[in-house]
Design a protein around this motif. Structure first.
Motif, PDB file in Angstrom:
ATOM      1  N   PRO A 101      -8.745  10.945   4.978  1.00 29.67           N
ATOM      2  CA  PRO A 101      -8.354  11.190   6.703  1.00 29.67           C
ATOM      3  C   PRO A 101      -8.135  12.582   6.961  1.00 29.67           C
ATOM      4  O   PRO A 101      -8.110  13.515   7.482  1.00 29.67           O
ATOM      5  N   TYR A 102      -7.061  12.734   5.312  1.00 29.09           N
ATOM      6  CA  TYR A 102      -5.782  14.452   6.407  1.00 29.09           C
ATOM      7  C   TYR A 102      -6.465  15.689   5.342  1.00 29.09           C
ATOM      8  O   TYR A 102      -6.315  16.181   4.979  1.00 29.09           O
ATOM      9  N   LEU A 103      -7.351  15.637   4.562  1.00 27.20           N
ATOM     10  CA  LEU A 103      -8.723  16.891   3.906  1.00 27.20           C
ATOM     11  C   LEU A 103      -9.734  17.640   5.178  1.00 27.20           C
ATOM     12  O   LEU A 103     -10.001  16.089   6.047  1.00 27.20           O
ATOM     13  N   SER A 104      -9.707  18.015   4.794  1.00 28.86           N
ATOM     14  CA  SER A 104     -11.047  19.406   5.559  1.00 28.86           C
ATOM     15  C   SER A 104     -12.044  18.987   5.269  1.00 28.86           C
ATOM     16  O   SER A 104     -11.987  17.867   3.677  1.00 28.86           O
ATOM     17  N   VAL A 105     -13.460  19.189   5.491  1.00 37.73           N
ATOM     18  CA  VAL A 105     -14.559  18.027   5.119  1.00 37.73           C
ATOM     19  C   VAL A 105     -14.842  19.365   3.606  1.00 37.73           C
ATOM     20  O   VAL A 105     -14.790  18.717   2.780  1.00 37.73           O
TER      21      VAL A 105
END
Ligand SMILES: Nc1ncnc2c1ncn2[C@@H]1O[C@H](COP(=O)(O)OP(=O)(O)OP(=O)(O)O)[C@@H](O)[C@H]1O
Ligand SMILES: [Mg+2]
Length: 232
Positions: A101-105
């Motif tokens: 959830p806390y990483l970008s695509v």
């Protein structure tokens, strides 16, 4: 050299229980997927579909029988070699995406791309894949900032980013509307047409219709597919 990407023979899995005899989840499964195959697997809840995907994907050691992926038995490898093998050969797509959830695509995709090249190379590969899957306008978004269809497409890109040739998908359209489900199925079909193989568990008739082959499962056994032209 065979074009079989996945060969399963006499696969068995039992889960021990504290209160009685074991649950017989897989009771002798034989199945072969060749490059280009897109197989839909249907069956009632509890018949062993997810167990089969986990055993096939080198996540859960079977109690009997054999799994060969590209001719190699992952359970004959030590655990770190098996993890590396799994990362190189198998991509997983689940109903609930399992994105970080806390990483970008972009970082979600690069996370699963195999190390071995410089970051700039990985990033170029990830960007190319995301463009192919119609996501290049969402590179910096977090998963919570995406539509569910986009989240599932990121999960699919992540599954193939390491170069996997076998995709194992468990109800991949379960949380998608018809349009996004259709896009995902098109991309799974394209992946298979490109020389990969897809084993997809689904309850969704549209998903099942889209696959090139269909099989049913019942009480840990594969049975003939119904409503099916496939004689696999
Ligand atoms: N860890 C476990 N311990 C004991 N029994 C288990 C365990 N995991 C699964 N089972 C049992 O094994 C059988 C097969 O489970 P599995 O999750 O593979 O079914 P499924 O076909 O994927 O079902 P669904 O469509 O509901 O997802 C079920 O009867 C289940 O209760
Ligand atoms: Mg399941």
């Amino acid at each position: 050299m065979t074009d079989a990407l996945l060969q399963i023979s006499a696969l068995e899995k039992r889960y021990p229980t504290k209160w009685g005899g074991p649950v017989l989840a897989l009771c002798g499964i034989d199945l072969t997927l060749r490059r280009g195959d897109f197989l839909a697997l249907r069956g009632p809840s509890g018949c062993g579909k997810t167990t089969l995907l986990h055993c096939v994907g080198a996540l859960l050691r079977p109690d009997g029988g054999k799994v060969l992926i590209d001719g190699i038995d992952p359970y004959a490898l030590g655990s770190s070699a098996r993890s590396a093998f799994r990362a190189a050969k198998v991509g997983f797509v689940f109903q609930n995406f399992h994105l970080v959830p806390y990483l970008s695509v972009l970082d979600n995709v690069m996370l699963c791309a195999l190390a071995g090249g410089p970051r700039s190379h990985l990033e170029t590969q990830a960007r190319d894949l995301l463009e192919k899957f119609r996501l290049s306008h969402r590179l910096r978004h977090r998963p919570s900032e995406l539509s569910v269809g986009e989240q599932q497409r990121v999960a699919l890109v992540r599954a193939v980013a390491g170069g996997a040739k076998l995709i194992l998908a468990d109800e991949p359209t379960g949380n998608l509307d018809a349009e996004n489900g259709g896009i995902l199925l098109d991309q799974l079909a394209a992946f298979a047409a490109d020389g990969g193989a897809v084993l997809m568990v689904t309850h969704d008739p549209a998903a099942s219709d889209r696959a090139g082959h269909r099989r049913n499962m019942q009480d840990g056994r594969l049975t003939a597919a119904t409503n099916d032209s496939d004689a696999n």
